[in-house]
Design a protein around this motif. Structure first.
Motif, PDB file in Angstrom:
ATOM      1  N   MET A   1       0.832  -1.207   0.000  1.00 38.48           N
ATOM      2  CA  MET A   1       0.000   0.000   0.000  1.00 38.48           C
ATOM      3  C   MET A   1       0.867   1.259   0.000  1.00 38.48           C
ATOM      4  N   ALA A   2       2.000   1.203   0.711  1.00 36.70           N
ATOM      5  CA  ALA A   2       2.917   2.346   0.708  1.00 36.70           C
ATOM      6  C   ALA A   2       3.501   2.560  -0.687  1.00 36.70           C
ATOM      7  N   GLU A   3       3.858   1.458  -1.360  1.00 38.39           N
ATOM      8  CA  GLU A   3       4.385   1.567  -2.723  1.00 38.39           C
ATOM      9  C   GLU A   3       3.318   2.105  -3.678  1.00 38.39           C
TER      10      GLU A   3
ATOM     11  N   GLU B   1      -3.260  -1.879  -7.149  1.00 34.41           N
ATOM     12  CA  GLU B   1      -4.633  -1.836  -6.637  1.00 34.41           C
ATOM     13  C   GLU B   1      -5.272  -3.225  -6.664  1.00 34.41           C
ATOM     14  N   ALA B   2      -5.057  -3.950  -7.768  1.00 33.69           N
ATOM     15  CA  ALA B   2      -5.620  -5.302  -7.866  1.00 33.69           C
ATOM     16  C   ALA B   2      -4.998  -6.232  -6.823  1.00 33.69           C
ATOM     17  N   ASN B   3      -3.675  -6.131  -6.658  1.00 38.85           N
ATOM     18  CA  ASN B   3      -2.994  -6.979  -5.672  1.00 38.85           C
ATOM     19  C   ASN B   3      -3.443  -6.656  -4.251  1.00 38.85           C
TER      20      ASN B   3
ATOM     21  N   LYS C   1      -6.158  -8.062   0.621  1.00 40.60           N
ATOM     22  CA  LYS C   1      -7.101  -7.721   1.695  1.00 40.60           C
ATOM     23  C   LYS C   1      -8.156  -8.812   1.854  1.00 40.60           C
ATOM     24  N   ARG C   2      -8.651  -9.321   0.721  1.00 38.49           N
ATOM     25  CA  ARG C   2      -9.661 -10.381   0.768  1.00 38.49           C
ATOM     26  C   ARG C   2      -9.072 -11.650   1.398  1.00 38.49           C
TER      27      ARG C   2
END
Length: 232
Positions: free
Chosen positions: A53-55, A114-116, A121-122
Motif C-alpha cells: 500500500m505504501a508503494e 490496486e488489484a494486488n 485484503k480479501r
C-alpha cells in the motif's frame, strides 16, 4: 520377494506406525503450533500489505506529478505556438510525449498494485475469519479432550483389577458373609439351647399331637360344658 525386502518393508511399517502414534499423542500440541504458525503468516501478510500500500501511494503520487507536468507543459506548448516558435513548441511536445509514456507505465503499475491490494485484503480477511473459527474449534477439541481424559482416568481407576471400587465391593461382600455366618451361629446356638433344655422335644410332641399344647379358652369352655352336662 527376498527376506531382506520383507524385513525392510516391516521396518518401514513399524516406523510409520511409530510416527503416527507420536503424531496422535502430540495432536493437540501440533495443532497449537500450527495455529501459531498461521497467526505468524497472517501477521507477515499484513506487513506485506502495508508495504504494498505504501508503494501504491508512491506510484499514485508519481502519476499525479506526471499529470501536472503534462498539463503544465501543454500550457508552455500553447504559449510557444502563440509566439510562433515552432521549434520550441516541438521540443516541449517531445517532453510531453516522454511524460505521457511514463504516465501510462505508472498508471498500469498503479492498477496492478490496486488489484494486488484488493486480493490481499480479501485473503487476509478470509484467513482471519478461518483462524477465529479454528480457534473456537480448538477450544472445543481441548475441552472434549480434557473430559475424555478425566472419564478415562475414572474408568481406569474403578475398572482395574486393583481399583478402589472393586476393593470396596470385595470388602462389602466379606462383611455380608461375616454377618450371615454370625446369624447362622446365633440360630445354631438357639437350636442347641432348645435341644439341651427339652424345649425342642416338647415342641415336636405338641406338633405331633402326642402331648397337650397347653390350655386355651376354647378348650376350657368345652371342658366346663362337658362337666355340666355330666352332672345333670
Amino acid at each position: 520377494m527376498s527376506i531382506w525386502k520383507k524385513l525392510f518393508t516391516a521396518a518401514r511399517g513399524a516406523a510409520t506406525e511409530a510416527g503416527e502414534a507420536i503424531v496422535d499423542n502430540q495432536a493437540l500440541r501440533i495443532l497449537d503450533q500450527e495455529m501459531r504458525d498461521a497467526r505468524i503468516q497472517l501477521k507477515n501478510a499484513k506487513e506485506s500489505l502495508t508495504s504494498i500500500m505504501a508503494e501504491e501511494m508512491a506510484v499514485k503520487r508519481t502519476v499525479n506529478d506526471l499529470r501536472s507536468k503534462i498539463e503544465e507543459h501543454e500550457s508552455y506548448t500553447a504559449q510557444a505556438l502563440e509566439q510562433g516558435n515552432e521549434d520550441l513548441a516541438l521540443e516541449i511536445a517531445n517532453k510531453i510525449a516522454e511524460f505521457s509514456n511514463e504516465l501510462e507505465a505508472q498508471e498500469q503499475l498503479a492498477q496492478g498494485y490496486e488489484a494486488n491490494i484488493t486480493q490481499l485484503k480479501r485473503t487476509i480477511a478470509d484467513t482471519e475469519r478461518n483462524i477465529k473459527m479454528m480457534q473456537r474449534e480448538v477450544s472445543v477439541v481441548k475441552s472434549t479432550e480434557a473430559v475424555q481424559k478425566a472419564n478415562t482416568a475414572i474408568a481406569t481407576k474403578f475398572s482395574g483389577a486393583d481399583s478402589s471400587m472393586l476393593r470396596a465391593t470385595d470388602s462389602l461382600e466379606r462383611i455380608k458373609v461375616k454377618q450371615q455366618k454370625r446369624s447362622d451361629q446365633m440360630k445354631a446356638a438357639v437350636e442347641l439351647q432348645k435341644e439341651s433344655s427339652g424345649d425342642d422335644l416338647q415342641a415336636k410332641l405338641k406338633s405331633a399331637g402326642i402331648v397337650s399344647g397347653g390350655a386355651s379358652a376354647n378348650a376350657v369352655l368345652e371342658r366346663i360344658k362337658a362337666k355340666k352336662s355330666a352332672g345333670k
